[in-house]
Design an enzyme around this catalytic site. Sequence first.
Site, PDB file in Angstrom:
ATOM      1  N   LYS A  22       0.859  -1.210   0.000  1.00 58.82           N
ATOM      2  CA  LYS A  22       0.000   0.000   0.000  1.00 58.82           C
ATOM      3  C   LYS A  22       0.885   1.247   0.000  1.00 58.82           C
ATOM      4  O   LYS A  22       0.657   2.180  -0.785  1.00 58.82           O
ATOM      5  CB  LYS A  22      -0.885   0.009   1.233  1.00 58.82           C
ATOM      6  CG  LYS A  22      -1.537   1.345   1.548  1.00 58.82           C
ATOM      7  CD  LYS A  22      -2.401   1.326   2.787  1.00 58.82           C
ATOM      8  CE  LYS A  22      -1.666   1.468   4.058  1.00 58.82           C
ATOM      9  NZ  LYS A  22      -1.285   2.842   4.448  1.00 58.82           N
ATOM     10  N   ASN A  23       1.914   1.240   0.847  1.00 60.47           N
ATOM     11  CA  ASN A  23       2.695   2.462   1.037  1.00 60.47           C
ATOM     12  C   ASN A  23       3.696   2.736  -0.072  1.00 60.47           C
ATOM     13  O   ASN A  23       4.271   3.809  -0.129  1.00 60.47           O
ATOM     14  CB  ASN A  23       3.398   2.418   2.399  1.00 60.47           C
ATOM     15  CG  ASN A  23       2.386   2.548   3.530  1.00 60.47           C
ATOM     16  OD1 ASN A  23       1.219   2.858   3.289  1.00 60.47           O
ATOM     17  ND2 ASN A  23       2.805   2.287   4.754  1.00 60.47           N
ATOM     18  N   ARG A 121       0.635  14.079  12.802  1.00 60.04           N
ATOM     19  CA  ARG A 121       0.935  13.991  11.366  1.00 60.04           C
ATOM     20  C   ARG A 121       1.184  15.370  10.732  1.00 60.04           C
ATOM     21  O   ARG A 121       0.529  15.766   9.790  1.00 60.04           O
ATOM     22  CB  ARG A 121      -0.153  13.249  10.619  1.00 60.04           C
ATOM     23  CG  ARG A 121      -0.675  11.983  11.247  1.00 60.04           C
ATOM     24  CD  ARG A 121       0.335  10.876  11.423  1.00 60.04           C
ATOM     25  NE  ARG A 121       0.837  10.298  10.212  1.00 60.04           N
ATOM     26  CZ  ARG A 121       0.240   9.260   9.582  1.00 60.04           C
ATOM     27  NH1 ARG A 121      -0.862   8.759  10.065  1.00 60.04           N
ATOM     28  NH2 ARG A 121       0.766   8.774   8.474  1.00 60.04           N
ATOM     29  N   ASP A 309       5.281   0.442  11.763  1.00 65.14           N
ATOM     30  CA  ASP A 309       4.069  -0.230  11.257  1.00 65.14           C
ATOM     31  C   ASP A 309       3.974  -1.689  11.682  1.00 65.14           C
ATOM     32  O   ASP A 309       2.946  -2.326  11.431  1.00 65.14           O
ATOM     33  CB  ASP A 309       4.003  -0.129   9.725  1.00 65.14           C
ATOM     34  CG  ASP A 309       3.742   1.295   9.290  1.00 65.14           C
ATOM     35  OD1 ASP A 309       3.908   1.598   8.100  1.00 65.14           O
ATOM     36  OD2 ASP A 309       3.408   2.133  10.155  1.00 65.14           O
ATOM     37  N   ARG A 403      -8.308  -0.950   5.119  1.00 61.24           N
ATOM     38  CA  ARG A 403      -7.533   0.105   4.456  1.00 61.24           C
ATOM     39  C   ARG A 403      -6.196  -0.438   3.952  1.00 61.24           C
ATOM     40  O   ARG A 403      -5.646   0.045   2.975  1.00 61.24           O
ATOM     41  CB  ARG A 403      -7.260   1.263   5.431  1.00 61.24           C
ATOM     42  CG  ARG A 403      -8.473   2.095   5.791  1.00 61.24           C
ATOM     43  CD  ARG A 403      -8.072   3.321   6.583  1.00 61.24           C
ATOM     44  NE  ARG A 403      -6.899   3.925   5.979  1.00 61.24           N
ATOM     45  CZ  ARG A 403      -5.912   4.511   6.671  1.00 61.24           C
ATOM     46  NH1 ARG A 403      -5.969   4.555   7.994  1.00 61.24           N
ATOM     47  NH2 ARG A 403      -4.879   5.055   6.051  1.00 61.24           N
TER      48      ARG A 403
END
Length: 433
Positions: A22-23, A121, A309, A403
């Site tokens: 995903k990243n 963030r 993560d 997600r």
Amino acid sequence: MEVARIIGGRELHGEVWVSGSKNACLPILVACLLTEEECIIENVPNLSDIRLILDILRNVGVNIEYIDTHTLKVCAAAINPHAPYDAVKKMRASVCLMGAFLGRIGRSSVSLPGGCIIGQRPIDLHIKGFKKLGCTVEMKNGYLEVDGSNMVGSRIFLGGRYGSTVTGTANVLMAALGAQGVTIIESAAYEPEIVDLCLFLRRQGAIIGGIGTSMLTIEGRHKLHGCRYRVIGDRVEAGTFICAALMTRGRITIRGNAQNVSSAVYDKLEEIGADVRELEDGTIVADGTKQNLRSTEIITLPYPGFPTDLQAQFCALLSCVDGISVVSERIYPTRFMHIPELNRMGASIMLEESHAIIHGSSSRKLTGAQLMASDLRASAALYLAGLCAENETLIHRIYHLDRGYENFDEKLRSLGANIERTTETDLERCELN
Ligand code: EPZ
């Protein structure tokens, strides 16, 4: 809303393929904006975050076509460099649209992302990089209006109080492609996902040096062209399946080009006595059948340090390992929403500021409970705990998990897990009957 129902206690055995990262995929899809020509992107994971970024790209004028479930044709022939709040607020990774807009047409108007449950963030380092390139940056009605019509290559130190910034590096790197002359980014992030982005940009014709290091050199103003590119496998998903094998005392073979699980993770696995091997072709074999794991200390750091993560997943793993482990979170100091939920399953974890002190035990079984998922990686940790807990675990708000994990339930079921999806409504109906 969907709820995951897991009946724990089964060993997981078999082979699983991780999806595309995903990243890595998110910035690569955004980087398609840098050329008006068609790009073919392979190994795109089928995730809600990916569908979100595709909606945003369509919104700014990009033509997107699915060739198959995991292959996209992306063509940004003409674009409008404006990303609205209601799109950006759902996923902060969309901030890297700024760099792509600047790299392509020298201006950008993107709504500021909100924070999220794992931390504030901020994007101060992104803005610092844009300004060093000669951009003017103005906050107007919640939008960051950036004028990069006269960007000039510059030397930029992008390190912050938490070290390097992944999306910040992606953003400034893409903006620098539109600057006159050479840009040097020092203290750049070099996570495998950033390396994948750089290799994609190079495939488009960009001239980038220092790929895979903390110092990137970018030659601006080269016309970029379309290309075909395959996204790397998801190392965080691979690390999650490694934990699943160890926690359920099973044996899982993990395929799918996820050989970029960092050495820091293998180092910790070796330290706790786990039998996890990476084969020549990048396949990972995690064998939890004959283990006697030990406690350890983990500190999350920017790459090549231990990835934040995987912090939540390793907290779940270490709660089932004899001895006291300490997990310190140096990237997002408050990223511990999973701890209270693990404790409700019988784990014994104390939080001291940004440190989790885990009193682990291999004999004290976790017990199933009703849990609330709070963010992507915390959800994965709760799944792992449910898989090795006694009885039934119900995990609510699992849209967080969807997600970043494609078909996670199906993959776990294929390994022998007793897991299904139900809904809040069905659960209420069962309680009434
Ligand atoms: C990326 O987020 C990942 N997301 C995150 O994964 C990951 O946890 C994070 O990198 C760290 O590895 C994507 O790639 C889409 P950062 P990013 O900028 O780029 C501070 C997941 O679960 N910072 O590297 O937003 C920041 O507050 C997600 O898949 C500043 O202070 O993270 C944090 O403490 C969660 N100023 C640290 O740096 C800035 O301008 C690292 O943030 C930017 C960041």
